[in-house]
Scaffold this motif. Structure first.
Motif, PDB file in Angstrom:
ATOM      1  N   LYS A 274       0.865  -1.176   0.000  1.00  0.00           N
ATOM      2  CA  LYS A 274       0.000   0.000   0.000  1.00  0.00           C
ATOM      3  C   LYS A 274       0.902   1.227   0.000  1.00  0.00           C
ATOM      4  N   PRO A 275       0.386   2.379  -0.362  1.00  0.00           N
ATOM      5  CA  PRO A 275       1.238   3.577  -0.376  1.00  0.00           C
ATOM      6  C   PRO A 275       1.897   3.867   0.962  1.00  0.00           C
ATOM      7  N   ASP A 276       1.277   3.403   2.065  1.00  0.00           N
ATOM      8  CA  ASP A 276       1.827   3.710   3.386  1.00  0.00           C
ATOM      9  C   ASP A 276       2.190   2.473   4.201  1.00  0.00           C
ATOM     10  N   THR A 277       2.227   1.300   3.555  1.00  0.00           N
ATOM     11  CA  THR A 277       2.505   0.054   4.281  1.00  0.00           C
ATOM     12  C   THR A 277       3.329  -0.899   3.427  1.00  0.00           C
ATOM     13  N   CYS A 278       4.330  -1.501   4.058  1.00  0.00           N
ATOM     14  CA  CYS A 278       5.154  -2.511   3.401  1.00  0.00           C
ATOM     15  C   CYS A 278       4.984  -3.863   4.084  1.00  0.00           C
ATOM     16  N   ASN A 279       5.002  -4.918   3.291  1.00  0.00           N
ATOM     17  CA  ASN A 279       5.136  -6.269   3.833  1.00  0.00           C
ATOM     18  C   ASN A 279       6.598  -6.664   3.728  1.00  0.00           C
ATOM     19  N   VAL A 280       7.148  -7.160   4.830  1.00  0.00           N
ATOM     20  CA  VAL A 280       8.543  -7.579   4.859  1.00  0.00           C
ATOM     21  C   VAL A 280       8.597  -9.090   4.993  1.00  0.00           C
ATOM     22  N   GLY A 281       9.209  -9.763   4.027  1.00  0.00           N
ATOM     23  CA  GLY A 281       9.408 -11.207   4.085  1.00  0.00           C
ATOM     24  C   GLY A 281      10.845 -11.504   4.456  1.00  0.00           C
ATOM     25  N   LEU A 282      11.042 -12.407   5.416  1.00  0.00           N
ATOM     26  CA  LEU A 282      12.379 -12.698   5.939  1.00  0.00           C
ATOM     27  C   LEU A 282      12.654 -14.198   5.873  1.00  0.00           C
ATOM     28  N   ARG A 283      13.844 -14.553   5.431  1.00  0.00           N
ATOM     29  CA  ARG A 283      14.297 -15.936   5.438  1.00  0.00           C
ATOM     30  C   ARG A 283      15.738 -15.973   5.934  1.00  0.00           C
ATOM     31  N   SER A 284      16.138 -17.099   6.524  1.00  0.00           N
ATOM     32  CA  SER A 284      17.517 -17.214   6.996  1.00  0.00           C
ATOM     33  C   SER A 284      17.952 -18.673   6.971  1.00  0.00           C
ATOM     34  N   ARG A 285      19.252 -18.829   7.130  1.00  0.00           N
ATOM     35  CA  ARG A 285      19.788 -20.170   7.285  1.00  0.00           C
ATOM     36  C   ARG A 285      19.742 -20.545   8.762  1.00  0.00           C
ATOM     37  N   ASP A 286      20.603 -21.425   9.206  1.00  0.00           N
ATOM     38  CA  ASP A 286      20.466 -22.064  10.513  1.00  0.00           C
ATOM     39  C   ASP A 286      20.502 -21.119  11.706  1.00  0.00           C
ATOM     40  N   ASN A 287      21.403 -20.146  11.733  1.00  0.00           N
ATOM     41  CA  ASN A 287      21.710 -19.469  12.989  1.00  0.00           C
ATOM     42  C   ASN A 287      20.978 -18.159  13.235  1.00  0.00           C
ATOM     43  N   ILE A 288      20.501 -17.497  12.214  1.00  0.00           N
ATOM     44  CA  ILE A 288      19.869 -16.183  12.386  1.00  0.00           C
ATOM     45  C   ILE A 288      18.368 -16.334  12.614  1.00  0.00           C
ATOM     46  N   ALA A 306       9.910 -15.762   8.421  1.00  0.00           N
ATOM     47  CA  ALA A 306       9.008 -14.880   9.168  1.00  0.00           C
ATOM     48  C   ALA A 306       8.624 -13.684   8.310  1.00  0.00           C
ATOM     49  N   GLY A 307       7.735 -12.855   8.846  1.00  0.00           N
ATOM     50  CA  GLY A 307       7.319 -11.676   8.101  1.00  0.00           C
ATOM     51  C   GLY A 307       6.545 -10.709   8.973  1.00  0.00           C
ATOM     52  N   ALA A 308       6.318  -9.513   8.423  1.00  0.00           N
ATOM     53  CA  ALA A 308       5.585  -8.477   9.150  1.00  0.00           C
ATOM     54  C   ALA A 308       5.056  -7.443   8.184  1.00  0.00           C
ATOM     55  N   ALA A 309       3.967  -6.792   8.575  1.00  0.00           N
ATOM     56  CA  ALA A 309       3.456  -5.622   7.873  1.00  0.00           C
ATOM     57  C   ALA A 309       3.929  -4.398   8.643  1.00  0.00           C
ATOM     58  N   VAL A 310       4.612  -3.468   7.960  1.00  0.00           N
ATOM     59  CA  VAL A 310       5.257  -2.331   8.627  1.00  0.00           C
ATOM     60  C   VAL A 310       4.788  -1.031   7.984  1.00  0.00           C
ATOM     61  N   ALA A 311       4.384  -0.079   8.796  1.00  0.00           N
ATOM     62  CA  ALA A 311       3.970   1.224   8.283  1.00  0.00           C
ATOM     63  C   ALA A 311       5.163   1.947   7.672  1.00  0.00           C
ATOM     64  N   GLY A 312       4.936   2.573   6.513  1.00  0.00           N
ATOM     65  CA  GLY A 312       5.997   3.341   5.870  1.00  0.00           C
ATOM     66  C   GLY A 312       6.263   2.892   4.457  1.00  0.00           C
ATOM     67  N   THR A 313       7.150   3.623   3.787  1.00  0.00           N
ATOM     68  CA  THR A 313       7.574   3.291   2.428  1.00  0.00           C
ATOM     69  C   THR A 313       8.812   2.410   2.476  1.00  0.00           C
ATOM     70  N   GLU A 316      11.697   4.123   3.985  1.00  0.00           N
ATOM     71  CA  GLU A 316      11.586   4.305   5.437  1.00  0.00           C
ATOM     72  C   GLU A 316      11.780   2.998   6.192  1.00  0.00           C
ATOM     73  N   VAL A 317      11.304   1.909   5.624  1.00  0.00           N
ATOM     74  CA  VAL A 317      11.373   0.617   6.298  1.00  0.00           C
ATOM     75  C   VAL A 317      12.764  -0.005   6.212  1.00  0.00           C
ATOM     76  N   LYS A 318      13.415   0.171   5.087  1.00  0.00           N
ATOM     77  CA  LYS A 318      14.708  -0.483   4.861  1.00  0.00           C
ATOM     78  C   LYS A 318      15.761  -0.128   5.907  1.00  0.00           C
ATOM     79  N   PRO A 319      15.960   1.153   6.281  1.00  0.00           N
ATOM     80  CA  PRO A 319      16.959   1.464   7.312  1.00  0.00           C
ATOM     81  C   PRO A 319      16.647   0.814   8.665  1.00  0.00           C
ATOM     82  N   LYS A 320      15.370   0.737   9.021  1.00  0.00           N
ATOM     83  CA  LYS A 320      14.982   0.075  10.265  1.00  0.00           C
ATOM     84  C   LYS A 320      15.366  -1.402  10.227  1.00  0.00           C
ATOM     85  N   LEU A 321      15.131  -2.008   9.075  1.00  0.00           N
ATOM     86  CA  LEU A 321      15.444  -3.415   8.898  1.00  0.00           C
ATOM     87  C   LEU A 321      16.950  -3.668   8.992  1.00  0.00           C
TER      88      LEU A 321
END
Length: 329
Positions: A274-288, A306-313, A316-321
């Motif tokens: 959405k213009p003001d919301t991002c979905n973040v999809g996360l995958r990792s190997r064994d340790n993270i 794992a994943g999350a819906a995060v407010a912002g563009t 804006e979301v990428k630096p937090k991640l």
């Protein structure tokens, strides 16, 4: 021979089901095969017990493999529907993860069936019942354990739904490690009951559009590497989703391709849904533990998915991640 469950079904859950007459089921937003398969199989079981059962979801059913399921779900819950109902939440451990349904279901007697990590202290909250087994590779496998605990025989339709969810969350057993033979014992049993791995593989991985492959190429092409190649990050912008459709991205295949890059320990895909919301999809190997990152962002999942819906563009979301990954990589 029936496989031994990783964790016994709580007696409180069996009593919750046996003493109820009307049930609503729900799951997390942006349904996947495990979530939808769990709900539909559970409703089948409840109806065979003589209960009224209504599967509820606001979707979206954007994944090509579950589009055919949408017609079985109720998107609206009025007061008449709620009257006398109990609710069973499948494949998530927090009511707010059901999205718009959360306010409609709030206050109803509730039970949760989930294989994602939960804080043990939170499992006793509000008098709700929790059947949580983090060791289980899918929630559908826990529904199979529930069917056994209720003393019922498995039907072919239920076997197909449960196998669909098991194959979804294990990536057709790519993510299944040693130490949990129950996943394969259960799969053999489901196939014996009529589930077709060939048919399910075609449903999950087939039927994709040419646009989905073009979009995947774009997302791969803008992938960036961080922390000496340990983290790969890419994004799907709002205009691409509008142009190609929300179902355009073939997430499982995308993660497969990125995980094959040497030195990669984690992957993050940011989608501007959405213009003001991002979905973040996360995958990792064994340790993270990407579930820990998703929980900070208001989402959840497994240690390695794992994943999350995060407010912002995206910007804006990428630096937090990146800041969150910096603390653990």
């Amino acid at each position: 021979m029936k496989p031994a469950p990783a964790k016994p079904v709580p007696a409180e859950l069996l009593d919750f089901i046996r003493t109820g007459t009307k049930f609503l089921t729900a799951g997390h937003e942006d349904e996947d095969g495990d979530c939808a398969g769990s709900q539909l199989a559970l409703c089948s079981v409840l109806r065979r017990l003589g209960k009224e059962a209504i599967p509820c979801s606001t979707g979206p059913f954007n994944r090509t493999e579950i589009k055919s399921f949408e017609k079985f779900f109720c998107a609206e819950i009025d007061e008449k529907t709620k009257e006398g109902s109990r609710v069973i939440i499948a494949d998530c451990g927090r009511l707010e993860r059901t999205g718009r349904l959360s306010s409609l279901l709030n206050g109803l007697p509730a039970a949760y069936i989930d294989h994602h990590h939960r804080d043990p202290g939170a499992l006793q909250s509000n008098g709700n019942i929790f059947y949580v087994c983090e060791e289980s590779p899918s929630t559908t496998l826990m529904i199979l354990n529930l069917i056994d605990a209720l003393g019922l025989e498995l039907t072919t339709d239920e076997a197909e739904l449960l196998m669909f969810g098991l194959c979804t969350d294990t990536g057709f057993f790519r993510h299944t490690d040693s130490g949990f033979p129950q996943a394969f014992e259960a799969a053999a049993r489901l196939v014996g009951a009529g589930a077709s791995p060939k048919k399910i593989h075609r449903e999950i991985y087939g039927g994709k559009s040419l646009d989905s492959r073009i979009l995947m190429g774009r997302i791969l092409g803008r992938t960036e590497s961080y922390f000496n190649g340990k983290l790969l990050v890419s994004a799907e912008d709002y205009e691409e989703i509008r142009l190609y459709g929300a179902e355009g991205k073939d997430s499982d295949m995308l993660y497969q391709l990125l995980q094959s890059v040497a030195g990669t320990e984690a992957i993050a895909i940011i989608s501007q849904k959405k213009p003001d919301t991002c979905n973040v999809g996360l995958r990792s190997r064994d340790n993270i533990d990407v579930a820990a990152i998703a929980e900070v962002l208001g989402g959840g999942g497994h240690k390695n998915a794992a994943g999350a819906a995060v407010a912002g563009t995206i910007d804006e979301v990428k630096p937090k991640l990146l800041d969150l990954f910096k603390k653990i990589i």
